[in-house]
Motif scaffolding. Sequence first.
Motif, PDB file in Angstrom:
ATOM      1  N   LYS A   2       0.808  -1.222   0.000  1.00 24.57           N
ATOM      2  CA  LYS A   2       0.000   0.000   0.000  1.00 24.57           C
ATOM      3  C   LYS A   2       0.836   1.265   0.000  1.00 24.57           C
ATOM      4  O   LYS A   2       0.353   2.323  -0.357  1.00 24.57           O
ATOM      5  CB  LYS A   2      -0.930   0.022   1.218  1.00 24.57           C
ATOM      6  N   ASP A   3       2.102   1.147   0.428  1.00 18.53           N
ATOM      7  CA  ASP A   3       2.956   2.332   0.500  1.00 18.53           C
ATOM      8  C   ASP A   3       4.411   1.884   0.538  1.00 18.53           C
ATOM      9  O   ASP A   3       4.725   0.849   1.126  1.00 18.53           O
ATOM     10  CB  ASP A   3       2.628   3.145   1.755  1.00 18.53           C
ATOM     11  N   VAL A   4       5.279   2.652  -0.090  1.00 19.42           N
ATOM     12  CA  VAL A   4       6.720   2.409  -0.031  1.00 19.42           C
ATOM     13  C   VAL A   4       7.382   3.723   0.372  1.00 19.42           C
ATOM     14  O   VAL A   4       7.212   4.743  -0.302  1.00 19.42           O
ATOM     15  CB  VAL A   4       7.282   1.918  -1.391  1.00 19.42           C
ATOM     16  N   THR A   5       8.096   3.699   1.480  1.00 21.20           N
ATOM     17  CA  THR A   5       8.729   4.905   2.010  1.00 21.20           C
ATOM     18  C   THR A   5       9.872   5.355   1.105  1.00 21.20           C
ATOM     19  O   THR A   5      10.695   4.544   0.688  1.00 21.20           O
ATOM     20  CB  THR A   5       9.267   4.624   3.428  1.00 21.20           C
ATOM     21  N   GLU A   6       9.887   6.654   0.804  1.00 28.16           N
ATOM     22  CA  GLU A   6      10.982   7.215   0.019  1.00 28.16           C
ATOM     23  C   GLU A   6      12.314   6.966   0.722  1.00 28.16           C
ATOM     24  O   GLU A   6      12.382   6.954   1.949  1.00 28.16           O
ATOM     25  CB  GLU A   6      10.790   8.728  -0.168  1.00 28.16           C
ATOM     26  N   ASN A   7      13.355   6.761  -0.037  1.00 27.62           N
ATOM     27  CA  ASN A   7      14.718   6.544   0.459  1.00 27.62           C
ATOM     28  C   ASN A   7      14.860   5.281   1.298  1.00 27.62           C
ATOM     29  O   ASN A   7      15.810   5.158   2.055  1.00 27.62           O
ATOM     30  CB  ASN A   7      15.220   7.763   1.246  1.00 27.62           C
ATOM     31  N   SER A   8      13.909   4.364   1.195  1.00 27.19           N
ATOM     32  CA  SER A   8      14.000   3.111   1.948  1.00 27.19           C
ATOM     33  C   SER A   8      14.657   2.035   1.090  1.00 27.19           C
ATOM     34  O   SER A   8      14.766   2.166  -0.129  1.00 27.19           O
ATOM     35  CB  SER A   8      12.602   2.642   2.369  1.00 27.19           C
ATOM     36  N   ARG A   9      15.079   0.960   1.735  1.00 21.51           N
ATOM     37  CA  ARG A   9      15.652  -0.170   1.002  1.00 21.51           C
ATOM     38  C   ARG A   9      14.608  -0.808   0.087  1.00 21.51           C
ATOM     39  O   ARG A   9      14.932  -1.265  -0.998  1.00 21.51           O
ATOM     40  CB  ARG A   9      16.216  -1.208   1.964  1.00 21.51           C
ATOM     41  N   ALA A  10      13.353  -0.827   0.524  1.00 23.31           N
ATOM     42  CA  ALA A  10      12.299  -1.387  -0.331  1.00 23.31           C
ATOM     43  C   ALA A  10      12.161  -0.561  -1.608  1.00 23.31           C
ATOM     44  O   ALA A  10      12.024  -1.109  -2.701  1.00 23.31           O
ATOM     45  CB  ALA A  10      10.978  -1.434   0.422  1.00 23.31           C
ATOM     46  N   LYS A  11      12.222   0.746  -1.479  1.00 19.41           N
ATOM     47  CA  LYS A  11      12.157   1.620  -2.654  1.00 19.41           C
ATOM     48  C   LYS A  11      13.346   1.351  -3.569  1.00 19.41           C
ATOM     49  O   LYS A  11      13.197   1.242  -4.789  1.00 19.41           O
ATOM     50  CB  LYS A  11      12.118   3.084  -2.210  1.00 19.41           C
ATOM     51  N   GLU A  12      14.538   1.229  -2.979  1.00 18.57           N
ATOM     52  CA  GLU A  12      15.738   0.939  -3.763  1.00 18.57           C
ATOM     53  C   GLU A  12      15.656  -0.421  -4.448  1.00 18.57           C
ATOM     54  O   GLU A  12      16.221  -0.609  -5.520  1.00 18.57           O
ATOM     55  CB  GLU A  12      16.981   0.998  -2.870  1.00 18.57           C
ATOM     56  N   ALA A  13      14.941  -1.375  -3.829  1.00 16.48           N
ATOM     57  CA  ALA A  13      14.783  -2.711  -4.407  1.00 16.48           C
ATOM     58  C   ALA A  13      13.638  -2.754  -5.422  1.00 16.48           C
ATOM     59  O   ALA A  13      13.309  -3.805  -5.942  1.00 16.48           O
ATOM     60  CB  ALA A  13      14.535  -3.736  -3.303  1.00 16.48           C
ATOM     61  N   ASP A  14      13.030  -1.598  -5.694  1.00 14.17           N
ATOM     62  CA  ASP A  14      11.952  -1.466  -6.675  1.00 14.17           C
ATOM     63  C   ASP A  14      10.684  -2.203  -6.253  1.00 14.17           C
ATOM     64  O   ASP A  14       9.966  -2.743  -7.082  1.00 14.17           O
ATOM     65  CB  ASP A  14      12.403  -1.926  -8.065  1.00 14.17           C
ATOM     66  N   ILE A  15      10.397  -2.198  -4.946  1.00 10.13           N
ATOM     67  CA  ILE A  15       9.101  -2.660  -4.467  1.00 10.13           C
ATOM     68  C   ILE A  15       8.118  -1.532  -4.772  1.00 10.13           C
ATOM     69  O   ILE A  15       8.404  -0.366  -4.493  1.00 10.13           O
ATOM     70  CB  ILE A  15       9.121  -2.945  -2.949  1.00 10.13           C
ATOM     71  N   ARG A  16       6.971  -1.866  -5.338  1.00  6.61           N
ATOM     72  CA  ARG A  16       6.049  -0.836  -5.814  1.00  6.61           C
ATOM     73  C   ARG A  16       4.667  -0.962  -5.188  1.00  6.61           C
ATOM     74  O   ARG A  16       4.240  -2.061  -4.811  1.00  6.61           O
ATOM     75  CB  ARG A  16       5.885  -0.936  -7.331  1.00  6.61           C
ATOM     76  N   TYR A  17       3.978   0.182  -5.136  1.00  7.65           N
ATOM     77  CA  TYR A  17       2.575   0.202  -4.739  1.00  7.65           C
ATOM     78  C   TYR A  17       1.836  -0.783  -5.635  1.00  7.65           C
ATOM     79  O   TYR A  17       2.023  -0.784  -6.853  1.00  7.65           O
ATOM     80  CB  TYR A  17       2.008   1.615  -4.896  1.00  7.65           C
ATOM     81  N   GLY A  18       1.013  -1.627  -5.041  1.00  4.21           N
ATOM     82  CA  GLY A  18       0.243  -2.592  -5.809  1.00  4.21           C
ATOM     83  C   GLY A  18       0.890  -3.955  -5.939  1.00  4.21           C
ATOM     84  O   GLY A  18       0.223  -4.916  -6.320  1.00  4.21           O
ATOM     85  N   ASP A  19       2.204  -4.060  -5.652  1.00  2.00           N
ATOM     86  CA  ASP A  19       2.836  -5.378  -5.634  1.00  2.00           C
ATOM     87  C   ASP A  19       2.136  -6.229  -4.575  1.00  2.00           C
ATOM     88  O   ASP A  19       1.712  -5.720  -3.537  1.00  2.00           O
ATOM     89  CB  ASP A  19       4.321  -5.287  -5.267  1.00  2.00           C
ATOM     90  N   VAL A  20       2.018  -7.512  -4.847  1.00  2.00           N
ATOM     91  CA  VAL A  20       1.410  -8.438  -3.886  1.00  2.00           C
ATOM     92  C   VAL A  20       2.512  -9.357  -3.377  1.00  2.00           C
ATOM     93  O   VAL A  20       3.149 -10.067  -4.165  1.00  2.00           O
ATOM     94  CB  VAL A  20       0.287  -9.266  -4.549  1.00  2.00           C
ATOM     95  N   ILE A  21       2.772  -9.310  -2.083  1.00  2.00           N
ATOM     96  CA  ILE A  21       3.796 -10.164  -1.491  1.00  2.00           C
ATOM     97  C   ILE A  21       3.251 -11.590  -1.416  1.00  2.00           C
ATOM     98  O   ILE A  21       2.220 -11.828  -0.783  1.00  2.00           O
ATOM     99  CB  ILE A  21       4.198  -9.671  -0.094  1.00  2.00           C
ATOM    100  N   THR A  22       3.928 -12.509  -2.095  1.00  2.00           N
ATOM    101  CA  THR A  22       3.478 -13.901  -2.097  1.00  2.00           C
ATOM    102  C   THR A  22       4.321 -14.778  -1.180  1.00  2.00           C
ATOM    103  O   THR A  22       3.840 -15.804  -0.693  1.00  2.00           O
ATOM    104  CB  THR A  22       3.490 -14.497  -3.518  1.00  2.00           C
ATOM    105  N   ARG A  23       5.575 -14.394  -0.957  1.00  2.00           N
ATOM    106  CA  ARG A  23       6.464 -15.140  -0.043  1.00  2.00           C
ATOM    107  C   ARG A  23       7.312 -14.126   0.722  1.00  2.00           C
ATOM    108  O   ARG A  23       7.741 -13.125   0.162  1.00  2.00           O
ATOM    109  CB  ARG A  23       7.373 -16.092  -0.807  1.00  2.00           C
ATOM    110  N   LEU A  24       7.552 -14.434   1.990  1.00  2.00           N
ATOM    111  CA  LEU A  24       8.383 -13.590   2.845  1.00  2.00           C
ATOM    112  C   LEU A  24       9.308 -14.495   3.644  1.00  2.00           C
ATOM    113  O   LEU A  24       8.826 -15.412   4.329  1.00  2.00           O
ATOM    114  CB  LEU A  24       7.504 -12.749   3.782  1.00  2.00           C
TER     115      LEU A  24
END
Length: 70
Positions: A2-24
Motif C-alpha cells: 500500500k505504501d513504499v517509504t521514500e529513500n527506503s531499502r524497499a524503494k531501492e529494491a523497486d518494491i512498488r505500490y500494488g505489488d502483492v507479497i506472495t512469499r516472505l
Amino acid sequence: VKDVTENSRAKEADIRYGDVITRLQGLPSHLYTLDGVNSILQKNPSKTIRLTVRRGKDLIRKTFILRDLI
C-alpha cells in the motif's frame, strides 16, 4: 503493498505500490498477519529480507537489507 517509504531499502529494491507479497523469508505470505509482516520489516537494521512479489502476471524475487531511516 500500500505504501513504499521514500529513500527506503524497499524503494531501492523497486518494491512498488500494488505489488502483492506472495512469499516472505521463504514462507508463503498467507502464514503471516499484517502485524507479523510489519514486525519483520521493522526489526534490526542489517537484517536481510527475502520476498517474492506478484506484479501483474510476473513473480519477482527481491532481496534487500534493512536499515534505520532515522
